[in-house]
Design a protein around this motif. Structure first.
Motif, mmCIF file in Angstrom:
data_model
loop_
_atom_site.group_PDB
_atom_site.id
_atom_site.type_symbol
_atom_site.label_atom_id
_atom_site.label_comp_id
_atom_site.label_asym_id
_atom_site.label_seq_id
_atom_site.Cartn_x
_atom_site.Cartn_y
_atom_site.Cartn_z
ATOM 1 N N ASP A 164 12.502 22.874 6.312
ATOM 2 C CA ASP A 164 11.696 21.916 5.844
ATOM 3 C C ASP A 164 12.813 20.570 5.713
ATOM 4 N N ILE A 165 14.105 20.879 5.730
ATOM 5 C CA ILE A 165 14.967 19.613 5.692
ATOM 6 C C ILE A 165 15.049 18.903 7.328
ATOM 7 N N GLY A 166 14.948 20.018 8.488
ATOM 8 C CA GLY A 166 14.773 19.744 9.661
ATOM 9 C C GLY A 166 13.654 18.851 10.168
ATOM 10 N N GLY A 167 12.718 19.266 9.253
ATOM 11 C CA GLY A 167 11.257 18.849 9.534
ATOM 12 C C GLY A 167 11.211 17.071 9.335
ATOM 13 N N PHE A 168 12.153 16.384 8.739
ATOM 14 C CA PHE A 168 12.202 15.069 8.580
ATOM 15 C C PHE A 168 12.321 14.585 9.798
ATOM 16 N N ALA A 169 12.967 15.213 10.710
ATOM 17 C CA ALA A 169 13.027 14.490 12.102
ATOM 18 C C ALA A 169 11.532 15.143 12.901
ATOM 19 N N SER A 170 10.689 14.367 12.834
ATOM 20 C CA SER A 170 9.159 14.756 13.318
ATOM 21 C C SER A 170 8.813 14.135 14.663
ATOM 22 N N ILE A 171 9.280 13.228 15.040
ATOM 23 C CA ILE A 171 9.166 12.532 16.359
ATOM 24 C C ILE A 171 9.974 12.540 17.496
ATOM 25 N N ALA A 172 9.636 12.785 18.579
ATOM 26 C CA ALA A 172 10.157 12.704 19.942
ATOM 27 C C ALA A 172 9.261 11.646 20.786
ATOM 28 N N GLU A 588 12.275 11.168 39.584
ATOM 29 C CA GLU A 588 11.062 10.780 39.377
ATOM 30 C C GLU A 588 10.509 11.455 38.219
ATOM 31 N N VAL A 589 9.988 11.016 37.140
ATOM 32 C CA VAL A 589 9.838 11.530 35.777
ATOM 33 C C VAL A 589 8.230 12.077 36.156
ATOM 34 N N PRO A 590 8.021 13.350 36.011
ATOM 35 C CA PRO A 590 6.572 13.779 36.141
ATOM 36 C C PRO A 590 5.825 13.052 34.881
ATOM 37 N N GLU A 591 4.514 13.100 35.569
ATOM 38 C CA GLU A 591 3.509 12.581 34.348
ATOM 39 C C GLU A 591 2.693 13.830 33.547
ATOM 40 N N GLU A 592 2.909 15.009 34.286
ATOM 41 C CA GLU A 592 2.230 16.184 33.370
ATOM 42 C C GLU A 592 2.869 16.376 32.337
ATOM 43 N N ARG A 593 2.251 16.449 31.094
ATOM 44 C CA ARG A 593 2.982 16.617 29.931
ATOM 45 C C ARG A 593 3.585 18.365 29.854
ATOM 46 N N GLU A 594 2.980 19.041 30.555
ATOM 47 C CA GLU A 594 3.457 20.466 30.783
ATOM 48 C C GLU A 594 4.808 20.622 31.180
ATOM 49 N N GLU A 595 5.153 19.845 31.994
ATOM 50 C CA GLU A 595 6.546 19.757 32.628
ATOM 51 C C GLU A 595 7.464 19.082 31.644
ATOM 52 N N LEU A 596 7.137 18.367 30.912
ATOM 53 C CA LEU A 596 7.990 17.411 29.899
ATOM 54 C C LEU A 596 7.966 18.281 28.628
ATOM 55 N N ALA A 597 7.156 19.265 28.522
ATOM 56 C CA ALA A 597 7.184 20.001 27.027
ATOM 57 C C ALA A 597 8.628 20.645 26.837
ATOM 58 N N PRO A 598 9.449 21.317 27.693
ATOM 59 C CA PRO A 598 10.407 21.885 27.199
ATOM 60 C C PRO A 598 11.483 20.828 26.845
ATOM 61 N N TYR A 599 11.412 19.601 27.281
ATOM 62 C CA TYR A 599 12.432 18.573 26.893
ATOM 63 C C TYR A 599 11.864 18.008 25.641
ATOM 64 N N ARG A 600 10.563 17.907 25.541
ATOM 65 C CA ARG A 600 10.326 17.686 24.006
ATOM 66 C C ARG A 600 10.991 18.456 23.131
ATOM 67 N N ALA A 601 10.514 19.954 23.362
ATOM 68 C CA ALA A 601 11.000 20.757 22.601
ATOM 69 C C ALA A 601 12.521 20.921 22.009
ATOM 70 N N PHE A 606 17.289 19.366 18.900
ATOM 71 C CA PHE A 606 18.585 18.552 18.653
ATOM 72 C C PHE A 606 18.396 17.664 17.503
ATOM 73 N N LYS A 607 17.150 17.002 17.299
ATOM 74 C CA LYS A 607 17.030 16.038 16.147
ATOM 75 C C LYS A 607 16.999 16.553 14.921
ATOM 76 N N LYS A 608 16.258 17.698 14.683
ATOM 77 C CA LYS A 608 16.336 18.576 13.512
ATOM 78 C C LYS A 608 17.498 19.117 13.230
ATOM 79 N N GLN A 609 18.325 19.511 14.172
ATOM 80 C CA GLN A 609 19.762 19.947 13.834
ATOM 81 C C GLN A 609 20.759 18.706 13.448
#
Length: 631
Positions: A164-172, A588-601, A606-609
């Motif tokens: 819950d504390i880490g949840g304050f970092a809600s946006i990437a 070249e940054v891919p447009e597909e969200r699937e390829e960027l999903a691991p980076y988002r996660a 990292f932000k939550k930590q």
């Protein structure tokens, strides 16, 4: 004080005192870690953490560290890693998290704890929670269900508080994700020169005057190692265990009480063909690998030998063995692979299965049903377990009895005269490197040897292998040999040291000569050095086929067009590297969200930590924390 007592052991009064002191050390010393101290080890905002809780956390941390090094790390060495302070910090932070969770109104119900327990695989049989297995495992670990569930409650409360504390970092943001992708996947090309000391050996000037002067500055390095000449007795667990008789009734009773330890789950033997593709790879590569896997699958289904196909096409480490993965239980592989294997019958081939490692084609070879190992198969194993348990207690009794006898007799020599059957080992002088094998194997015994003074009797030493009693007959202090006696060795060391200094100086001078007007290439060629071009390098250290050292990449990626060279040469081992940035390639940054999903996660983790770490630092600054002086 102990030294004085050991030297004056003839006094009856002092003999009694030494025995008492020895017993106190053995039962109440460092080994117990003050488990019976009624005071709290740590107090956090009024919440007490007992010495027993500290000891349990310490033992767990020590075991994890020991496992990383093959299960053999002496506790004295482990302390050099700062384990105790790490455990203290962990306990304080856990208490702060738990308190924070309470303040936030987080509730952990009994139903939550039950669900956690029922989902723990160690308490399941054939994928279903088994209450009898649950009770048996806890009993074998001497833990009551209520205490185990309370521990889970505390862990779960801390876990929810952290969430819950880490949840304050809600946006990437998309910008952050794309920037992270670019930083992780960008590549650089370097130009570099490698300077090795071996290339400068011929330039080293050597004469007697230089050698003598240098020897004076480093002569302590040539001192002989301290040596000891001792008499000692060892009482090893293994030696005592071999002499103990365990009857069939004992082994049968142990087998029945620990039957769950001998239950083996269903095991499946499979092979696979793996075409590697990770989340960091491009969509085009994934498409290419998936299509190739489909083609291989079709050939396999048509009857082509699977082993041959694996040896030809697989990109995994099992390629050479025809994709053989051996036997493994359900749940030991990644989820997608596990699900596919469980759906197969022996001889069947799976469809193409995608996992985090790439694209798999799986052949199930064989299934071994779940079974319980019969008593006859484990009798020898159980006998060794029971012998070891009994030996630990008996070994101490025998060792302590001998130690009391030595004190009563007044010396080890007199004790052996009275007890000629005692196996006392008398050594010649030895150093740590050439110590007798039984002392060499137990670091605590060896440490005790070189902590004793001449004519001193040790306490009863508890080592990793058992107990020892040591008397030091004589000591040779470290001595400095004459230069003439080791001149050849010193000359070689001098040349090695000076050639390294010459290589370092040449690398520093070459780096200093790099400017806008003079490139590394022209300066190096002028000096006759070979200039290398690295090709494109990634910062994920996957450069096994490159000659430029991966350990220098973090500094190399900090270079830019305005600062194309580092402030000082890079060093790897004895070699020096002078390098400059030639080019930087942004991905070249891919447009597909699937390829960027691991980076988002990963960015969100990292932000939550970061948020959680900041919250803990703030709470720790405000908290009232006391630590027992005995900790």
């Amino acid at each position: 004080m102990l030294q004085l007592l050991r030297k004056k052991a003839q006094s009856t009064f002092i003999q009694i005192i030494v025995v008492v002191i020895a017993l106190v050390f053995i039962f109440w010393g460092v080994g117990t870690n003050m488990l019976n101290n009624r005071e709290a080890a740590i107090v956090v905002n009024g919440e007490e953490i007992s010495f027993q809780q500290f000891q349990q956390a310490y033992d767990n941390a020590y075991q994890r560290l020991s496992d990383q090094f093959g299960g053999n790390v002496p506790k004295g060495l482990a302390e050099t890693f700062g384990i105790k302070q790490q455990v203290v910090n962990q306990l304080i932070q856990t208490a702060l998290l738990r308190q924070g969770a309470d303040e936030m109104g987080i509730v952990v119900s009994r139903g939550d704890i039950q669900n956690v327990i029922q989902n723990m695989t160690q308490f399941q049989e054939n994928g279903v929670f088994n209450i009898e297995r649950y009770k048996a495992i806890l009993a074998s670990n001497r833990m009551a269900p209520t205490k185990f569930e309370q521990t889970l409650y505390i862990d779960r409360l801390s876990e929810l508080g952290a969430r819950d504390i880490g949840g304050f970092a809600s946006i990437a943001t998309d910008f952050e994700i794309r920037d992270t992708y670019s930083q992780v996947n960008e590549k650089i090309e370097l130009q570099y020169v490698k300077l090795s000391p071996a290339n400068f050996t011929d330039q080293v000037e050597l004469n007697d005057e230089l050698l003598t002067t240098w020897f004076e500055t480093v002569k302590d390095n040539y001192k002989t190692a301290p040596e000891s000449k001792v008499s000692y007795i060892t009482f090893t667990y293994a030696g005592i265990a071999q002499k103990l008789h365990i009857d069939s009734r004992q082994t049968e009773e142990y087998y029945q009480n620990n039957i769950n330890d001998y239950k083996e789950p269903e095991m499946r033997h499979a092979r696979h063909i793996l075409l590697t593709a990770s989340s960091a790879d491009s969509t085009e590569l994934h498409k290419e690998k998936a299509e190739k896997a489909a083609e291989i699958l079709k050939v396999a289904q048509e009857g082509k030998n699977f082993v041959d196909l694996a040896k030809e096409f697989s990109e995994g480490p099992s390629k050479e063995s025809g994709g053989d993965l051996g036997f493994f239980p359900a749940g030991s592989m990644v989820a997608e692979f596990n699900k596919a294997v469980l759906a197969l019958q022996p001889g069947q081939i799976s469809p193409v299965v995608k996992t985090q490692f790439g694209y798999h084609i799986i052949l199930l070879e064989e299934v071994k049903p779940a079974q319980t190992r019969p008593m006859n198969d484990v009798t020898e194993e159980i006998t060794l377990i029971l012998q070891k348990k009994e030996a630990e207690s008996l070994t101490f009794q025998l060792a302590n009895s001998a130690y009391e006898g030595i004190i009563s007799a007044g010396s080890l020599a007199k004790y052996t005269e009275q007890n000629p059957d005692v196996d006392v080992i008398d050594t010649d002088f030895f150093s740590r490197d050439d110590a007798p094998e039984d002392l060499q194997k137990d670091q605590l015994f060896l440490n005790a040897v070189f902590a004793l003074n001449k004519g001193e009797l040790s306490s009863l030493i508890k080592g990793q292998s058992g107990y020892a009693i040591i008397f030091t007959n004589d000591i040779k202090e470290p001595a400095l040999p004459e230069l003439a006696g080791i001149k050849t060795i010193v000359e070689n060391d001098y040349k090695e040291a000076q050639s390294k200094e010459l290589a370092k100086k040449e690398a520093t001078d070459l780096l200093a000569g790099i400017s806008d007007k003079q490139s590394l290439e022209s300066g190096a060629l002028e000096q006759g050095y070979e200039v290398h071009t690295s090709g494109l390098l990634a910062q994920n250290n996957q450069n096994q086929d490159k000659d430029f050292p991966a350990s220098l990449l973090p500094d190399a990626f900090l270079l830019s067009s305005s600062t194309p060279a580092p402030e000082s040469p890079g060093q790897v081992g004895d070699d020096f590297y002078v390098y400059t940035l030639l080019a930087r390639q942004a991905p070249e940054v891919p447009e597909e969200r699937e390829e960027l999903a691991p980076y988002r996660a990963n960015l969100m983790r990292f932000k939550k930590q970061q948020v959680l770490s900041a919250w803990l630092r703030n709470q720790e600054m405000k908290a009232e924390i006391t630590q027992n002086n005995n900790l």
